[in-house]
Design a protein around this motif. Structure first.
Motif, short mmCIF file in Angstrom:
data_model
loop_
_atom_site.label_atom_id
_atom_site.label_comp_id
_atom_site.label_asym_id
_atom_site.label_seq_id
_atom_site.Cartn_x
_atom_site.Cartn_y
_atom_site.Cartn_z
N CYS A 53 -18.67 -25.19 46.09
CA CYS A 53 -19.35 -24.26 47.01
C CYS A 53 -19.11 -22.85 46.48
O CYS A 53 -18.70 -22.67 45.34
CB CYS A 53 -18.84 -24.45 48.44
N GLY A 54 -19.37 -21.85 47.32
CA GLY A 54 -19.12 -20.48 46.91
C GLY A 54 -17.64 -20.22 46.67
O GLY A 54 -16.77 -20.95 47.17
N LEU A 55 -17.36 -19.16 45.92
CA LEU A 55 -15.99 -18.88 45.48
C LEU A 55 -15.41 -17.62 46.10
O LEU A 55 -14.45 -17.05 45.58
CB LEU A 55 -15.96 -18.76 43.95
N ALA A 56 -15.97 -17.19 47.24
CA ALA A 56 -15.53 -15.92 47.84
C ALA A 56 -14.05 -15.95 48.23
O ALA A 56 -13.40 -14.90 48.25
CB ALA A 56 -16.38 -15.60 49.07
N GLY A 57 -13.51 -17.13 48.52
CA GLY A 57 -12.12 -17.22 48.93
C GLY A 57 -11.14 -17.42 47.80
O GLY A 57 -9.93 -17.54 48.04
N ALA A 58 -11.63 -17.45 46.57
CA ALA A 58 -10.77 -17.71 45.42
C ALA A 58 -10.24 -16.40 44.82
O ALA A 58 -10.71 -15.31 45.16
CB ALA A 58 -11.55 -18.49 44.35
N THR A 59 -9.26 -16.51 43.92
CA THR A 59 -8.77 -15.34 43.21
C THR A 59 -9.67 -15.08 42.00
O THR A 59 -10.33 -16.00 41.48
CB THR A 59 -7.35 -15.57 42.70
N PRO A 60 -9.73 -13.84 41.51
CA PRO A 60 -10.54 -13.56 40.31
C PRO A 60 -10.16 -14.45 39.13
O PRO A 60 -11.04 -14.89 38.38
CB PRO A 60 -10.25 -12.09 40.03
N ARG A 61 -8.87 -14.71 38.96
CA ARG A 61 -8.44 -15.56 37.85
C ARG A 61 -9.00 -16.97 38.00
O ARG A 61 -9.51 -17.57 37.04
CB ARG A 61 -6.92 -15.61 37.80
N TYR A 62 -8.91 -17.51 39.23
CA TYR A 62 -9.42 -18.87 39.46
C TYR A 62 -10.93 -18.92 39.24
O TYR A 62 -11.45 -19.90 38.69
CB TYR A 62 -9.07 -19.35 40.86
N VAL A 63 -11.63 -17.88 39.65
CA VAL A 63 -13.08 -17.83 39.45
C VAL A 63 -13.42 -18.01 37.97
O VAL A 63 -14.26 -18.83 37.60
CB VAL A 63 -13.67 -16.51 39.99
N ARG A 64 -12.77 -17.22 37.13
CA ARG A 64 -13.05 -17.32 35.69
C ARG A 64 -12.71 -18.72 35.16
O ARG A 64 -13.46 -19.30 34.37
CB ARG A 64 -12.24 -16.27 34.92
N GLU A 65 -11.56 -19.24 35.60
CA GLU A 65 -11.14 -20.56 35.11
C GLU A 65 -12.12 -21.66 35.54
O GLU A 65 -12.48 -22.52 34.74
CB GLU A 65 -9.74 -20.89 35.64
N VAL A 66 -12.54 -21.63 36.81
CA VAL A 66 -13.37 -22.72 37.30
C VAL A 66 -14.80 -22.62 36.75
O VAL A 66 -15.42 -23.64 36.44
CB VAL A 66 -13.34 -22.78 38.85
N LEU A 67 -15.30 -21.40 36.58
CA LEU A 67 -16.64 -21.27 35.98
C LEU A 67 -16.62 -21.71 34.52
O LEU A 67 -17.56 -22.37 34.05
CB LEU A 67 -17.14 -19.83 36.12
N ALA A 68 -15.56 -21.35 33.80
CA ALA A 68 -15.44 -21.79 32.41
C ALA A 68 -15.32 -23.31 32.32
O ALA A 68 -15.91 -23.95 31.43
CB ALA A 68 -14.24 -21.12 31.75
N ALA A 69 -14.58 -23.92 33.27
CA ALA A 69 -14.43 -25.38 33.27
C ALA A 69 -15.78 -26.05 33.52
O ALA A 69 -16.11 -27.05 32.87
CB ALA A 69 -13.42 -25.80 34.33
#
Length: 334
Positions: free
Chosen positions: A307-323
């Motif tokens: 789902c959306g990533l508004a509740g995630a940390t910036p680091r996690y956002v980069r990691e999960v999008l790259a994954a």
């Protein structure tokens, strides 16, 4: 379905919509950098009212101005400060997109709240949700259709070498159909909407967009046949919410694309995003259970977070999008 042409590259990955923070330039750089095959226009709800899902969608309405009242969006007698703020935020997003994606030539996805979710959320001036009044729902649908058409044209002007896709966010769709949208008192619920009425509303907006449309719903019991009959090219689902595989298999077999939400939107307790191999395994296992040939998977499926990533940390956002990106590439190479 092997000869179907999909509006995204083979092995693509994308995001669902929202990201944390308030810096739209940085958010767009992250998306364009991590999701080069199918970037999306990020939404930053932390910027406040008008940057949220409902506010952004309501800001596109033509001839139906909105305002905030007791922290809820409602139809207003005339345009005012709340609507100006909402439209200004969108204009800034699009201007930034023109700058960040100036050289981009592939597909790009924009998201907007769908007509049924807006009807279940926006309030009438006299009180109660628009959902209670069939005439108001028709007016809302026509207004959104016209506004979305203009929005798609505005995006296309900013990134003239890109091809636009639209994602209609419909988290309330199952509740609207099942009569589970609560009234203001919380003591009752609005009457269930007939499937044909919901289908017509969705189809009206899908057709008005004039570009390939995806319907996103991260709730259980997504009405896949309705989504397909409304003219959507794909459905975006949280795989963790899929309990009955038969309807999904039938929809895919009939030619519906799948944006597969295969990575958690929030960091697990350990704080690390799943690896690309884990994300690819999740998608592959679902596909194998559905019984479709592996060759079709990277064509018909786009890998996304759940789902959306508004509740995630910036680091996690980069990691999960790259994954997700690398999982799509893994699936394409098999």
């Amino acid at each position: 379905m092997t000869d179907q042409v999909w509006p995204w590259p083979r092995g693509a990955a994308t995001g669902i919509g929202s990201l944390p923070g308030t810096d739209v330039a940085e958010a767009q750089r992250v998306v364009l950098g991590e999701l080069p095959d199918l970037p999306h226009l990020p939404e930053l709800p932390a910027r406040g009212p008008g940057a949220d899902l409902v506010g952004r969608g309501a800001g596109l309405l033509v001839g139906l101005p909105v305002e905030l009242y007791a922290a809820r969006w409602r139809i207003a007698p005339r345009p005012g400060r709340d609507l100006r703020r909402t439209r200004d935020l969108m204009e800034r997003d699009l201007d930034q997109l023109a700058e960040q994606a100036e050289e981009y030539t592939g597909p790009i996805k924009v998201q907007v709240a769908g007509p049924l979710t807006l009807a279940a959320t926006l309030e009438l001036p006299i009180g109660g949700r628009m959902l209670r009044d069939p005439g108001a729902v028709r007016d809302l649908t026509g207004s959104l259709a016209e506004g979305l058409r203009g929005h798609v044209e505005a995006v296309a002007r900013r990134v003239p070498r890109a091809s636009v896709l639209v994602q209609l966010d419909e988290p309330s769709l199952p509740a609207v159909l099942a009569g589970r949208v609560p009234t203001e008192s919380g003591l009752g619920a609005y009457r269930a909407m007939e499937s044909e009425v919901a289908r017509t509303a969705l189809r009206t907006v899908v057709e008005a967009a004039g570009v390939p449309a995806i319907v996103h719903c991260c709730a259980p019991d997504v009405p896949l046949e309705l989504v397909r009959d409304a003219g959507a090219v794909a459905v975006a689902l949280d795989l963790a919410q899929v309990t009955d595989l038969d309807p999904l298999g039938e929809a895919i077999d009939a030619g519906l694309g799948l944006l597969a939400g295969a990575a958690p939107a929030l960091p697990p307790p350990a704080g690390r995003a799943p690896t690309s191999a884990q994300v690819a395994d999740r998608v592959r296992q679902l596909w194998d259970r559905l019984g479709f040939p592996r060759a079709r998977l990277p064509e018909q499926v786009v890998v996304t977070p759940a789902c959306g990533l508004a509740g995630a940390t910036p680091r996690y956002v980069r990691e999960v999008l790259a994954a997700c990106r690398d999982a799509g590439r893994r699936l394409a190479e098999e």
